[in-house]
Design an enzyme around this catalytic site. Structure first.
Site, short mmCIF file in Angstrom:
data_model
loop_
_atom_site.label_atom_id
_atom_site.label_comp_id
_atom_site.label_asym_id
_atom_site.label_seq_id
_atom_site.Cartn_x
_atom_site.Cartn_y
_atom_site.Cartn_z
N ARG A 29 -1.18 1.14 -6.97
CA ARG A 29 -1.57 -0.22 -6.60
C ARG A 29 -0.89 -1.34 -7.36
O ARG A 29 -1.06 -2.50 -7.03
CB ARG A 29 -3.09 -0.37 -6.72
CG ARG A 29 -3.82 0.28 -5.56
CD ARG A 29 -5.30 0.38 -5.87
NE ARG A 29 -5.45 1.19 -7.07
CZ ARG A 29 -6.64 1.53 -7.59
NH1 ARG A 29 -7.74 1.09 -7.04
NH2 ARG A 29 -6.69 2.28 -8.67
N ASP A 75 -3.40 13.81 -4.96
CA ASP A 75 -4.47 13.58 -5.92
C ASP A 75 -5.01 14.91 -6.43
O ASP A 75 -4.86 15.93 -5.76
CB ASP A 75 -5.61 12.76 -5.30
CG ASP A 75 -6.46 12.12 -6.39
OD1 ASP A 75 -6.06 11.06 -6.90
OD2 ASP A 75 -7.50 12.69 -6.77
#
Ligand code: CP3
Length: 335
Positions: A29, A75
């Site tokens: 991000r 992830d």
């Protein structure tokens, strides 16, 4: 592969005056191009189950910066998801599991669900066909996956899990053994798909003081023993003074967090990666440049050093400062 400096360092054989570098969470991000892709998906898992998108997100930091390794965009929670947990990522709160062991739910251990992880192998193959640096595959440690399955979210205090482990050590070890078996298959699948080395994230290992070897390192060692010894394996044991366990493991590299003292490790027969505080990138430009210079001066002679952060790059980091650091390191590396 054009650039194998990272693999040489993992083998403690980086004889060149060259400091290999990559960053934990180098995608994510803090990059506007990541946010643009992320905005197309309401669900994080839907995004990472799309191999073309994982590939694109893996390549984004490599296009922007000169980095010596790529890490598959995925992830650590793919494993509990494949074992039957429903997991959502809630802004500001992190991952949330529908069921949690602490609420009295049974641990989800649906081994058959493992086939669902093919999407990671497809992404790995695709990424590998597009890069000329080593590709890092990864998984969470069995203990860290247990922590998420126990709390159903990122834990805030550890009393409940400590109580559970003390009362039910055998049940805990059974669950850890299942995670270990699945993780071995998962990591082997990533190797078969093209990953050049592997990193195990033991993000919650630090909460185990005395019990670290019994409840975490043992299972990581089982993973190490099951994987081809030619494939380097890196351990990130956040919050753990991992030096105390140097002789209890055959791991090739420790990724140190920023609380460790790297000087205690650098002369040991193991590769050292990490330790930079990611917030150092938000300092004034001169300080960011000085950081690159200091690192080059201190470690470019070491055959076993990899420049990296001690915890993932967070959304508050300015990508231009990261770029400035990497640019300076690149100039020093190419002298
Ligand atoms: O470049 C890369 O390293 C990207 C690949 C990657 C992600 N997560 C992407 C991600 C890697 C290697 C991870 C590892 C990971 N995931 C760890 C171990 C490292 C560590 O930080 O200790 C852990 C504990 C997780 C679990 C996890 N995933 C949490 C707690 C969260 C939410 C909070 C957060 O940090 O954002 C995630 C979501 C996640 N994983 C995001 C990314 C880019 C953000 C999700 C979003 O964009 O909404």
């Amino acid at each position: 592969m054009k650039n194998s400096n990272y693999l040489k360092a993992l083998q403690q054989q980086n004889a060149d005056r060259y400091v290999p570098v990559w960053f934990l969470r180098q995608a994510g991000r803090y990059l506007p191009e990541y946010k643009a892709v992320r905005a197309r998906f309401s669900d994080f898992f839907e995004m990472i189950k799309t191999p073309q998108v994982c590939c694109e997100l893996t390549l984004q930091p490599l296009r922007r910066f000169h980095l010596d390794a790529a890490i598959t965009f995925s992830d650590i929670l793919t494993i509990p998801e494949a074992l039957g947990n429903e997991i959502s990522f809630i802004e500001g709160r992190g991952p949330v599991f529908k069921e949690a062991i602490r609420n009295g739910d049974n641990p989800k251990l649906d081994i058959v669900g493992f086939k669902n992880l093919d999407y990671v192998f497809e992404a790995t193959q695709l990424i590998k066909s597009k890069i000329d640096v080593p590709l890092i595959g990864f998984a969470g440690s069995p203990w860290t996956i247990f922590i998420y399955s126990f709390y159903g979210e990122s834990p805030k205090d550890f009393n409940l899990v400590r109580e559970f482990v003390a009362k039910k050590p055998e049940q805990t070890k059974e669950i850890l053994t299942t995670y270990t078996d699945v993780t071995i298959k998962y990591l082997k699948g990533q190797i078969d798909a093209g990953a050049d080395c592997l990193q195990v994230f033991d993000s919650w290992g630090g909460i185990l003081d005395q019990g670290y070897e019994e409840f975490s390192l043992k299972f990581i060692n089982d993973i190490r023993a099951a994987i081809d010894p030619e494939i380097p394996l890196i351990l990130y044991a956040k919050g753990m003074k991992i030096m105390l366990h140097l002789n209890a493991t055959e791991i090739n590299c420790f990724n140190l967090d920023q609380n460790e003292n790297i000087d205690e490790y650098i002369n040991k027969p193991i590769t050292i990666q990490g330790n930079i505080d990611p917030n150092d990138f938000n300092q004034d430009e001169e300080k960011v440049l000085a950081l690159a210079e200091n690192i080059f001066e201190k470690y470019s002679q070491c055959e076993n050093y990899v420049c990296n952060v001690g915890s993932g790059i967070t959304p508050n980091i300015d990508p231009n400062k990261v770029g400035l650091f990497l640019q300076r390191l690149r100039v020093l590396n190419s002298k």
